[in-house]
Design an enzyme around this catalytic site. Structure first.
Site, PDB file in Angstrom:
ATOM      1  N   LYS A   6       0.976  -0.424  15.098  1.00  0.00           N
ATOM      2  CA  LYS A   6       2.353  -0.482  15.591  1.00  0.00           C
ATOM      3  C   LYS A   6       2.670  -1.736  16.414  1.00  0.00           C
ATOM      4  O   LYS A   6       3.838  -2.087  16.564  1.00  0.00           O
ATOM      5  CB  LYS A   6       2.625   0.748  16.469  1.00  0.00           C
ATOM      6  CG  LYS A   6       2.664   2.043  15.661  1.00  0.00           C
ATOM      7  CD  LYS A   6       3.965   2.201  14.902  1.00  0.00           C
ATOM      8  CE  LYS A   6       3.858   3.202  13.793  1.00  0.00           C
ATOM      9  NZ  LYS A   6       3.689   2.547  12.477  1.00  0.00           N
TER      10      LYS A   6
ATOM     11  N   TYR B  96       3.920   6.317  10.153  1.00  0.00           N
ATOM     12  CA  TYR B  96       3.058   5.160   9.828  1.00  0.00           C
ATOM     13  C   TYR B  96       3.859   4.032   9.164  1.00  0.00           C
ATOM     14  O   TYR B  96       3.653   2.858   9.464  1.00  0.00           O
ATOM     15  CB  TYR B  96       1.924   5.606   8.895  1.00  0.00           C
ATOM     16  CG  TYR B  96       0.792   4.606   8.799  1.00  0.00           C
ATOM     17  CD1 TYR B  96       0.733   3.688   7.762  1.00  0.00           C
ATOM     18  CD2 TYR B  96      -0.225   4.583   9.760  1.00  0.00           C
ATOM     19  CE1 TYR B  96      -0.307   2.760   7.672  1.00  0.00           C
ATOM     20  CE2 TYR B  96      -1.261   3.665   9.681  1.00  0.00           C
ATOM     21  CZ  TYR B  96      -1.286   2.760   8.632  1.00  0.00           C
ATOM     22  OH  TYR B  96      -2.313   1.827   8.566  1.00  0.00           O
TER      23      TYR B  96
ATOM     24  N   PRO C 257      -4.230  -0.008  18.643  1.00  0.00           N
ATOM     25  CA  PRO C 257      -3.952  -0.462  17.271  1.00  0.00           C
ATOM     26  C   PRO C 257      -4.116   0.638  16.216  1.00  0.00           C
ATOM     27  O   PRO C 257      -3.834   0.419  15.056  1.00  0.00           O
ATOM     28  CB  PRO C 257      -4.941  -1.594  17.049  1.00  0.00           C
ATOM     29  CG  PRO C 257      -5.956  -1.470  18.101  1.00  0.00           C
ATOM     30  CD  PRO C 257      -5.339  -0.743  19.242  1.00  0.00           C
TER      31      PRO C 257
ATOM     32  N   HIS D 268       0.846  -1.190   0.000  1.00  0.00           N
ATOM     33  CA  HIS D 268       0.000   0.000   0.000  1.00  0.00           C
ATOM     34  C   HIS D 268       0.884   1.243   0.000  1.00  0.00           C
ATOM     35  O   HIS D 268       1.752   1.401   0.856  1.00  0.00           O
ATOM     36  CB  HIS D 268      -0.900   0.019   1.253  1.00  0.00           C
ATOM     37  CG  HIS D 268      -2.122  -0.812   1.120  1.00  0.00           C
ATOM     38  ND1 HIS D 268      -3.272  -0.567   1.837  1.00  0.00           N
ATOM     39  CD2 HIS D 268      -2.401  -1.890   0.340  1.00  0.00           C
ATOM     40  CE1 HIS D 268      -4.210  -1.448   1.496  1.00  0.00           C
ATOM     41  NE2 HIS D 268      -3.696  -2.267   0.605  1.00  0.00           N
TER      42      HIS D 268
ATOM     43  N   TYR E  76      -9.284   5.404   7.948  1.00  0.00           N
ATOM     44  CA  TYR E  76      -9.533   5.652   9.379  1.00  0.00           C
ATOM     45  C   TYR E  76     -10.536   6.801   9.448  1.00  0.00           C
ATOM     46  O   TYR E  76     -10.285   7.868   8.895  1.00  0.00           O
ATOM     47  CB  TYR E  76      -8.253   6.087  10.085  1.00  0.00           C
ATOM     48  CG  TYR E  76      -7.146   5.058  10.154  1.00  0.00           C
ATOM     49  CD1 TYR E  76      -6.320   4.801   9.065  1.00  0.00           C
ATOM     50  CD2 TYR E  76      -6.926   4.342  11.331  1.00  0.00           C
ATOM     51  CE1 TYR E  76      -5.294   3.867   9.149  1.00  0.00           C
ATOM     52  CE2 TYR E  76      -5.898   3.400  11.415  1.00  0.00           C
ATOM     53  CZ  TYR E  76      -5.091   3.168  10.318  1.00  0.00           C
ATOM     54  OH  TYR E  76      -4.084   2.235  10.398  1.00  0.00           O
TER      55      TYR E  76
HETATM   56  P1  FAS Z   1       1.691 -12.163  21.495  1.00  0.00           P
HETATM   57  O1  FAS Z   1       0.700 -11.841  22.570  1.00  0.00           O
HETATM   58  O2  FAS Z   1       1.245 -12.188  20.073  1.00  0.00           O
HETATM   59  O3  FAS Z   1       2.345 -13.596  21.770  1.00  0.00           O
HETATM   60  C1  FAS Z   1       2.669 -13.976  23.086  1.00  0.00           C
HETATM   61  C2  FAS Z   1       2.686 -15.503  23.133  1.00  0.00           C
HETATM   62  O4  FAS Z   1       3.123 -15.894  24.447  1.00  0.00           O
HETATM   63  C3  FAS Z   1       1.308 -16.105  22.912  1.00  0.00           C
HETATM   64  O5  FAS Z   1       1.363 -17.125  21.951  1.00  0.00           O
HETATM   65  C4  FAS Z   1       0.928 -16.624  24.294  1.00  0.00           C
HETATM   66  O6  FAS Z   1       0.134 -17.803  24.237  1.00  0.00           O
HETATM   67  C5  FAS Z   1       2.291 -16.933  24.896  1.00  0.00           C
HETATM   68  N1  FAS Z   1       2.258 -16.943  26.361  1.00  0.00           N
HETATM   69  C6  FAS Z   1       1.588 -16.113  27.188  1.00  0.00           C
HETATM   70  N2  FAS Z   1       1.752 -16.488  28.472  1.00  0.00           N
HETATM   71  C7  FAS Z   1       2.555 -17.595  28.445  1.00  0.00           C
HETATM   72  C8  FAS Z   1       3.075 -18.463  29.446  1.00  0.00           C
HETATM   73  N3  FAS Z   1       2.768 -18.267  30.720  1.00  0.00           N
HETATM   74  N4  FAS Z   1       3.860 -19.494  29.057  1.00  0.00           N
HETATM   75  C9  FAS Z   1       4.164 -19.685  27.735  1.00  0.00           C
HETATM   76  N5  FAS Z   1       3.680 -18.919  26.737  1.00  0.00           N
HETATM   77  C10 FAS Z   1       2.887 -17.887  27.110  1.00  0.00           C
HETATM   78  N6  FAS Z   1      -1.277  -4.875  16.536  1.00  0.00           N
HETATM   79  C11 FAS Z   1      -1.313  -4.201  15.362  1.00  0.00           C
HETATM   80  O7  FAS Z   1      -0.256  -3.753  14.905  1.00  0.00           O
HETATM   81  N7  FAS Z   1      -2.505  -4.029  14.690  1.00  0.00           N
HETATM   82  C12 FAS Z   1      -3.675  -4.558  15.157  1.00  0.00           C
HETATM   83  O8  FAS Z   1      -4.716  -4.406  14.549  1.00  0.00           O
HETATM   84  C13 FAS Z   1      -3.690  -5.280  16.366  1.00  0.00           C
HETATM   85  N8  FAS Z   1      -4.835  -5.844  16.848  1.00  0.00           N
HETATM   86  C14 FAS Z   1      -4.799  -6.529  18.042  1.00  0.00           C
HETATM   87  C15 FAS Z   1      -5.967  -7.122  18.577  1.00  0.00           C
HETATM   88  C16 FAS Z   1      -5.916  -7.815  19.805  1.00  0.00           C
HETATM   89  C17 FAS Z   1      -7.173  -8.448  20.361  1.00  0.00           C
HETATM   90  C18 FAS Z   1      -4.700  -7.900  20.519  1.00  0.00           C
HETATM   91  C19 FAS Z   1      -4.648  -8.609  21.857  1.00  0.00           C
HETATM   92  C20 FAS Z   1      -3.553  -7.320  19.996  1.00  0.00           C
HETATM   93  C21 FAS Z   1      -3.586  -6.642  18.744  1.00  0.00           C
HETATM   94  N9  FAS Z   1      -2.448  -6.076  18.191  1.00  0.00           N
HETATM   95  C22 FAS Z   1      -2.448  -5.398  17.025  1.00  0.00           C
HETATM   96  C23 FAS Z   1      -1.210  -6.179  18.849  1.00  0.00           C
HETATM   97  C24 FAS Z   1      -0.635  -7.542  18.538  1.00  0.00           C
HETATM   98  O9  FAS Z   1      -0.572  -7.706  17.146  1.00  0.00           O
HETATM   99  C25 FAS Z   1       0.686  -7.635  19.238  1.00  0.00           C
HETATM  100  O10 FAS Z   1       1.421  -6.429  19.133  1.00  0.00           O
HETATM  101  C26 FAS Z   1       1.525  -8.773  18.754  1.00  0.00           C
HETATM  102  O11 FAS Z   1       0.775  -9.949  18.875  1.00  0.00           O
HETATM  103  C27 FAS Z   1       2.798  -8.797  19.603  1.00  0.00           C
HETATM  104  O12 FAS Z   1       3.386 -10.023  19.434  1.00  0.00           O
HETATM  105  P2  FAS Z   1       4.085 -10.765  20.689  1.00  0.00           P
HETATM  106  O13 FAS Z   1       4.877  -9.766  21.444  1.00  0.00           O
HETATM  107  O14 FAS Z   1       4.693 -11.971  20.110  1.00  0.00           O
HETATM  108  O15 FAS Z   1       2.878 -11.137  21.686  1.00  0.00           O
HETATM  109  C1  PHB Z   2      -6.047  -4.498  10.689  1.00  0.00           C
HETATM  110  O1  PHB Z   2      -6.120  -4.709   9.458  1.00  0.00           O
HETATM  111  O2  PHB Z   2      -6.377  -5.348  11.535  1.00  0.00           O
HETATM  112  C2  PHB Z   2      -5.547  -3.158  11.177  1.00  0.00           C
HETATM  113  C3  PHB Z   2      -4.967  -2.286  10.261  1.00  0.00           C
HETATM  114  C4  PHB Z   2      -4.499  -1.059  10.711  1.00  0.00           C
HETATM  115  C5  PHB Z   2      -4.635  -0.720  12.042  1.00  0.00           C
HETATM  116  C6  PHB Z   2      -5.221  -1.603  12.959  1.00  0.00           C
HETATM  117  C7  PHB Z   2      -5.684  -2.832  12.514  1.00  0.00           C
HETATM  118  O3  PHB Z   2      -4.196   0.488  12.481  1.00  0.00           O
END
Ligand code: FAS
Ligand code: PHB
Length: 389
Positions: free
Chosen positions: A296, A384, A292, A72, A200
């Site tokens: 980032k 961004y 989100p 994009h 957005y």
């Molecule tokens: P993660 O949380 O992805 O991974 C952590 C891992 O550790 C998991 O697999 C978990 O099971 C494991 N773990 C936890 N406790 C443990 C334990 N006690 N023992 C062993 N393993 C354990 N970011 C964006 O950029 N855009 C978005 O749109 C966006 N939407 C999101 C929506 C939701 C609902 C959430 C919760 C987050 C969102 N995020 C978004 C942020 C998300 O993408 C995180 O930044 C990303 O998953 C970070 O990756 P990790 O640091 O690997 O953490």
């Molecule tokens: C998504 O596609 O899930 C998404 C994209 C941009 C954002 C947040 C979520 O800022």
């Protein structure tokens, strides 16, 4: 078991770090409490910054991303009157890759066997020990038995609710937090996106985001009060709300369809410092959370891993402690700038319950300024696409 680095968490941070270490011959093991299907079922990020794309390229795991992902050049801010396009390619000569976090994680998981990255799934009760020594260890339970991993470093990649951050003594760690008075209700559906780029929207009824996973799969969000439950939102109600908030032009090209996934995610800004204590290094959501809005979260995990991997590789292959010592300050410098951008874009694009007419007027004025200023759009664009690492 004895290894050089014990990684806790097999999300994007843990798997990216594990692959980067194995590619340089550093021994490591990943301990994950869930199974792969559970991890892949969580619909999360959608937009990749340059750093995340580059790490997948460095690992040679970018084939499917380059085939199925979508570059994009720009994205849009909608203020209820018009679309303000931020042309990243023209302004800062960079782009973002739209390719879901689920797919990144799948690509990293699929490469583990071939690349000799050991992941222990369904590892229960993971506990960290002696993190402020040079000989820490991690214990866990699996198949009814206790296991112990002796290592030189522990990488806490276990997300916001994992045990790693809690292993840093309260006297050492400092938390910074802002919890937002709303969450994002998201829907994933196999329908074509309403626009070829992200939108957005700040509408008088609230925030909306039109995103996508491919040309045939869309991801949309609206912000909702924290009291809302996903059960109260039928697909039809959500599609109706999106059509209003995204505006008539987007609504006219919006295709409705049954939700594949629908969930509400709370929003917070959170930073924990330091990101290293003794032999424990925190990466990704274990150390920080961003709303989100700025796309980032996943990308900050990638930049943390970039710094942590280079530090650990330097330690084990060049006997250099430099990267280890500098890790926390280096990672936090980028974390704070991304936190600022995510907070500011959230502030600009959402209606806060406590806002009055003045705050609304400030949003209108800022969007008007962005629409008319190349400098303002350039600032947004460079944040961004991701600041340099
Ligand atoms: P993660 O949380 O992805 O991974 C952590 C891992 O550790 C998991 O697999 C978990 O099971 C494991 N773990 C936890 N406790 C443990 C334990 N006690 N023992 C062993 N393993 C354990 N970011 C964006 O950029 N855009 C978005 O749109 C966006 N939407 C999101 C929506 C939701 C609902 C959430 C919760 C987050 C969102 N995020 C978004 C942020 C998300 O993408 C995180 O930044 C990303 O998953 C970070 O990756 P990790 O640091 O690997 O953490
Ligand atoms: C998504 O596609 O899930 C998404 C994209 C941009 C954002 C947040 C979520 O800022």
């Amino acid at each position: 078991m004895k290894t050089q680095v014990c990684i806790i968490g097999a999300g994007p941070a843990g798997l990216l770090l594990g692959h980067l270490l194995r590619a340089e011959g550093v021994d490591c093991v990943v301990l994950e409490r869930k199974d792969p299907d559970y991890i892949l079922s969580r619909i999360r990020a959608g937009v990749l910054e340059t750093i995340t794309v580059k790490l997948m390229e460095r690992l040679g795991l970018d084939d499917r991303m380059k085939k199925e992902g979508i570059w994009h050049d720009g994205f849009n801010l909608a203020d209820g009157e018009r679309l303000i396009r931020v042309d990243m390619a023209e302004l800062v000569n960079k782009r973002v890759m739209v390719y879901g976090q689920t797919e990144i994680t799948r690509d990293l998981m699929d490469a583990c066997d071939d690349r000799d990255l050991q992941v222990e799934y369904e590892a229960d009760d993971v506990a960290l020990h002696d993190v402020d020594s040079d000989a820490p260890c991690v214990t866990y339970y699996k198949d009814g038995a206790e296991h112990r991993v002796d290592c030189r470093f522990i990488a806490g990649c276990d997300g916001f609710h994992g045990p790693s951050r809690k292993a840093v003594p309260a006297s050492v760690g400092k938390e910074y937090e802002r919890v937002y008075p709303f969450g994002w209700l998201g829907i994933l559906a196999d329908v074509p996106p309403c626009n070829h780029e992200l939108i957005y929207a700040n509408h008088e009824r609230g925030f909306a985001l039109a995103s996508m996973r491919s040309e045939t799969r869309s991801r949309y969000y609206v912000d909702v009060p924290l009291t809302e439950k996903v059960e109260g939102w039928s697909d039809e109600r959500l599609w109706d709300e999106l059509a209003v908030r995204l505006g008539p032009e987007a609504a006219a090209s919006m295709t409705r369809g049954p939700s594949l996934e629908k969930s509400i995610a709370p929003l917070r800004s959170y930073v924990f410092a330091p990101m290293r204590h003794g032999s424990l290094m925190l990466c990704g959501d274990s150390a920080h959370i961003v709303p989100p809005t700025g796309a980032k979260g996943l990308n900050l995990a990638a930049s943390d891993v970039h710094y942590a991997a280079n530090a650990l590789i330097g330690f084990f292959t060049a006997s250099s402690n430099e990267g280890i010592v500098a890790y926390s300050d280096t990672a936090l410098a980028r974390v704070w700038k991304s936190e600022r951008f995510s907070w500011s874009l959230t502030r600009l694009m959402h209606r806060f319950p406590e806002d009055g007419e003045f705050e609304r007027a400030m949003q209108v004025a800022e969007l008007d300024y962005i629409a008319s200023s190349r400098a303002a759009q350039t600032s947004i664009a460079e944040n961004y696409v991701g600041l340099p690492v």
